[in-house]
Every structure is written in C-alpha cells, then in structure tokens.
Design a protein around this motif. Structure first.
Motif, short mmCIF file in Angstrom:
data_model
loop_
_atom_site.label_atom_id
_atom_site.label_comp_id
_atom_site.label_asym_id
_atom_site.label_seq_id
_atom_site.Cartn_x
_atom_site.Cartn_y
_atom_site.Cartn_z
N ASN A 13 0.86 -1.18 0.00
CA ASN A 13 0.00 0.00 0.00
C ASN A 13 0.90 1.23 0.00
O ASN A 13 1.82 1.33 0.81
N ILE A 36 -1.48 -1.12 -4.18
CA ILE A 36 -2.62 -0.20 -4.20
C ILE A 36 -2.11 1.17 -3.74
O ILE A 36 -1.42 1.28 -2.73
N VAL A 38 -3.07 5.02 -2.54
CA VAL A 38 -4.18 5.68 -1.86
C VAL A 38 -3.94 7.18 -1.77
O VAL A 38 -2.82 7.61 -1.48
N SER A 76 -7.00 3.94 -5.10
CA SER A 76 -8.23 4.05 -4.34
C SER A 76 -8.20 5.30 -3.46
O SER A 76 -7.12 5.78 -3.08
N ALA A 82 -7.22 -0.21 1.46
CA ALA A 82 -5.81 -0.52 1.30
C ALA A 82 -5.27 -1.34 2.47
O ALA A 82 -4.50 -2.28 2.29
N HIS A 89 3.00 -0.93 4.23
CA HIS A 89 2.39 0.37 3.95
C HIS A 89 3.48 1.45 3.86
O HIS A 89 4.11 1.78 4.87
#
Length: 447
Positions: A13, A36, A38, A76, A82, A89
């Motif tokens: 993420n 992903i 964010v 997203s 996420a 992360h």
C-alpha cells in the motif's frame, strides 16, 4: 517481468500519490508486487486509474499503463480498503515548509499514521516511511504505532529521487537505507521487497531510525551547499575577473570534489532542497545545536543572490531599465525533464523582471500549464521562436536539451537585439558569439 507468488509476496500500500508516491507505486508494481495507491485527491486517483500521470516524468506513464493492464496496480481513495488488502504500507506524503517558520509541516505524515491505525492496521503489518522528515519523527511515530496498533513495526527508508530520473532512481538506486528498530523483522521484510534491486548490486545501509532520517536531509544539505559554493565562486570571479567555468573544470579533476553540481547559475529550487535545508536548520535549533548548521543560512542566501545577480545582468543588458522592454525567457521548471515549478529560480527571475516593467514571454517544454496557473501575469508561449520574438535580451533559465541545442544563427533574425544571458552555463559561448550574439553568464568575463 515475471510475476511472483501472491500467497507469499508482500502486498503493498502506498499512501500519497504525488510525485514520490505515484512513482513508488508504479515501480513496486514493476518489480512484480500487488500494489494499491491511496490518496484523498479524487481527481488524482481518477487520472492514475485511467493511466494518466498527473505530472511530467519521463518513462513513468508507460510503466503505469503496463502495470494497470497487468492487474498488479490499482488506486483508491479508501485507506481502509488498502489496509484490508496490504501488509506493507509506504508513507509517501508531502512534508512542505510551514507557513509560519522554516520547519517541516508534518500534518500529512501524522494523518497517514493515524489513518492506518483507525483503519485497523494489523499486528503483522509493516509501515515504511519514505517522506523527508526531521530527525525524531520516526521515534515519535513508532511510539504512536505501539500504542494504537501493537505489533506493527515502523521502518524509515528515505527516497533519493531526482526529478527527470525518478523511474531509474527507484528501480536502480545508488543505495538503499533501512532505518529499523533492533530485534524486529523490518530489515528482513525490506530485503524481500528489494531483493531484485539488492541482487543487482545496490548497497544496503542498515541503521537506526534517527540516522536514516538524517541521511536524507544531510544529503540534500550537502548538495545545496555544493551548488551555492560554486555560485559563491562565481561572485568572486566576477569581482576578480576570473572564469567560474574554467575554475569548476579545474576543481572537478580532484576526485574528492568531482564535477557534479559544480555548474554556476541561477541556483537551486524545486520541492526538496529549499524546504529541506530550512527544516534541517529549524530542527537543529530545536535540538540546541543550531550553530552547527548556521552555514545553511548562507547557503540559502547565496542561492537568493544568484537570482538577483541574473536580474542585474538583464538590467545591465537593457541599459539599466527594464520598463517597457521586451524579454524572452527560456525555461519555467526548476530543472529540465520536469514540470515542477516549486521555488523555480527561472520563474523568479522572469517575474522579477516583469514587476520591474518588462514585457516577459516565457517558453518551457513541459511546465507552461503549471507556470501559467501560478504566474498569470507572465506571457507564456508555445515555442522558442514566439518567446524570443522582438526580444532585446534572451535569458536561458532552465537547461532543457532543446535549449542547449538551439542554433543561434537561426534564432538571431527573430530578436530585436542579439543578447543572451546564460543563466545555467549550458550554452557554448564561442558558438553564440560567432553567430553575432552578445553572450553573458554569471561568473564569466565579457570577452
């Protein structure tokens, strides 16, 4: 590039999809991971999801589209989504200068960590900071994670991206720095993520959180100092009658000094060096060691003087007064191969001359849209020829390859007076003078 097992691979993420975050997300996907990205900026998420990079960076858009199509990369607006999908992360949000001081504004970093905790960060998750932060930030955030998400680890692994070369710098960095707490699994997990990069020979420096934070700001302070040093030498050369280009060439033969960042000109800008040296000073003051970094104030001052000296050269070329005189400015971005205009010396010079009464026309291959939004009173054009049409002085302010390769003989009929001020030391003086131009540059004699 072949994909690796989804059952054992880290799922990544990336929080923040600005310059750093978007580049990092795309490159992590290119390395084979499910990623992903964010962001709270819905328009940015829409554009990235559609395969459009919202800034200029060579090579990035092709990789973005490739990895979107491969299904490895998504974007997203939901951090909860996420956190549900990922176990590593990366924090890639901005740390701008505060409006009330030189210190770094850490609201976005703090919000990212708070958001991860609120979204249900798991005890086996790893948070990796990549944003540039003052020393002590990671220690504070690690305590916050320990209280709000017990078991989750924090590492700090600063980025060293050069705008215009960000893809290569991410996939093939000159070093990786892992700031980790002792006794955890963060180092092993980071080595897994960067296995291909490490196997290709990239050195790894494993250290503590504090030192990892310092590596980034110290590197930027050193680079800023080197740029200001050669610009200070340009001031001396102007007073003494020396040539800063020949001086820099002689210095560069010393392997301890080298040639990089020894080009005298109108100084540094962008979203990193100016704010980072000021934040470094501010943090040193907080730690009670402000005198150790007092020289950075002069680094900043030399950088500002380079701008005023370029403006003074233009004024001199215009007979002392820019009022109602026509000026052509080549460059708006703070550096070539970028559309970044943050703290751009090029635009600062152009705007200063406009405020002094000149009619300034600006052309840049990539940064016109951004520049027009922030400098609506400047005139922006779509070509070199239209920018210099009728100009009494032409200023080279960003060293794009297109400008380096200009034919001065072809350009001469379009100007009112063939006078060029090379604000980046990027042009061949002999070639321009042979074509009938008066050539001026900071730190160089007028021959």
């Amino acid at each position: 590039m072949p994909s690796v097992s989804r059952s054992t691979d880290p799922r990544i993420n990336v929080i923040g999809t600005g310059y750093l975050g978007a580049t990092h997300a795309v490159c992590m996907a290119e390395l084979g991971f499910d990623v992903i990205g964010v962001d709270i900026d819905a328009d940015r998420i829409r554009r990235l999801s559609g395969g459009e990079v919202p800034f200029y960076e060579p090579g990035l858009e092709a990789l973005l589209r490739k990895n979107l199509e491969a299904g490895r990369l998504t974007f997203s607006g939901s951090l909860a989504e996420a956190v549900d999908q990922a176990d590593v992360h990366f924090i890639c949000v901005g740390t701008p200068q505060r409006h009330d001081s030189g210190a770094a504004d850490l609201r976005h970093v703090d919000a990212a960590v708070s958001g991860l905790i609120a979204a249900g960060l798991g005890p086996a998750d790893l948070v990796v900071g990549k944003s540039t932060v003052p020393t002590g930030t990671a220690t504070r955030l690690a305590a916050k994670l320990a209280a709000g998400a017990p078991g989750a680890e924090l590492a700090w692994s600063p980025e060293f991206l050069r705008e215009g070369f960000a893809v290569d710098d991410t996939l093939r960095p000159d070093r990786l720095v892992f700031g980790v707490a002792p006794g955890g699994t963060a180092e092993r997990r980071l080595r897994t993520i960067y296995a291909r990069t490490i196997d290709d020979g990239t050195p790894v420096v494993v250290t503590d959180h504090t030192t990892a934070e310092l590596v980034k700001v110290a590197a930027n302070a050193f680079l800023a100092t080197k740029i200001s040093f050669i610009n200070a030498m340009a001031e001396v050369c102007e007073a003494a009658g020396g040539d800063v280009v020949e001086l820099a060439s002689a210095l560069a033969h010393d392997a301890r000094i080298g040639h990089r960042f020894l080009q005298a000109g109108i100084g540094f800008g962008g979203g990193c060096l100016p704010k980072d040296i000021r934040a470094f000073q501010a943090r040193a003051d907080e730690l009670g060691v402000g005198r150790a970094l007092a020289f950075l104030s002069e680094v900043d001052a030399v950088n500002a003087r380079a701008l005023t000296r370029a403006v003074a050269l233009a004024r001199e070329a215009l007979g002392g007064s820019p009022t109602n005189r026509v000026v052509g400015a080549l460059g708006a971005a703070f550096k070539p191969n970028s559309d970044d205009i943050r703290d751009s010396p090029a635009l600062a010079v152009a705007e200063t001359l406009r405020r002094a009464g000149a009619h300034v026309s600006v052309y840049d291959p990539a940064a016109v849209v951004n520049a027009r939004a922030c400098y609506p009173n400047l005139r922006f054009t779509d070509s070199v020829v239209s920018a210099v049409a009728g100009a009494e002085v032409v200023l080279l302010l960003t060293e794009w390859h297109e400008f380096r390769e200009l034919d001065p003989a072809v350009l001469r009929p379009h100007v009112a007076r063939p006078v060029v001020i090379d604000g980046r030391g990027a042009l061949d003086p002999g070639r321009w003078r042979a074509a009938g131009w008066t050539y001026r540059a900071l730190g160089r004699p007028q021959r």
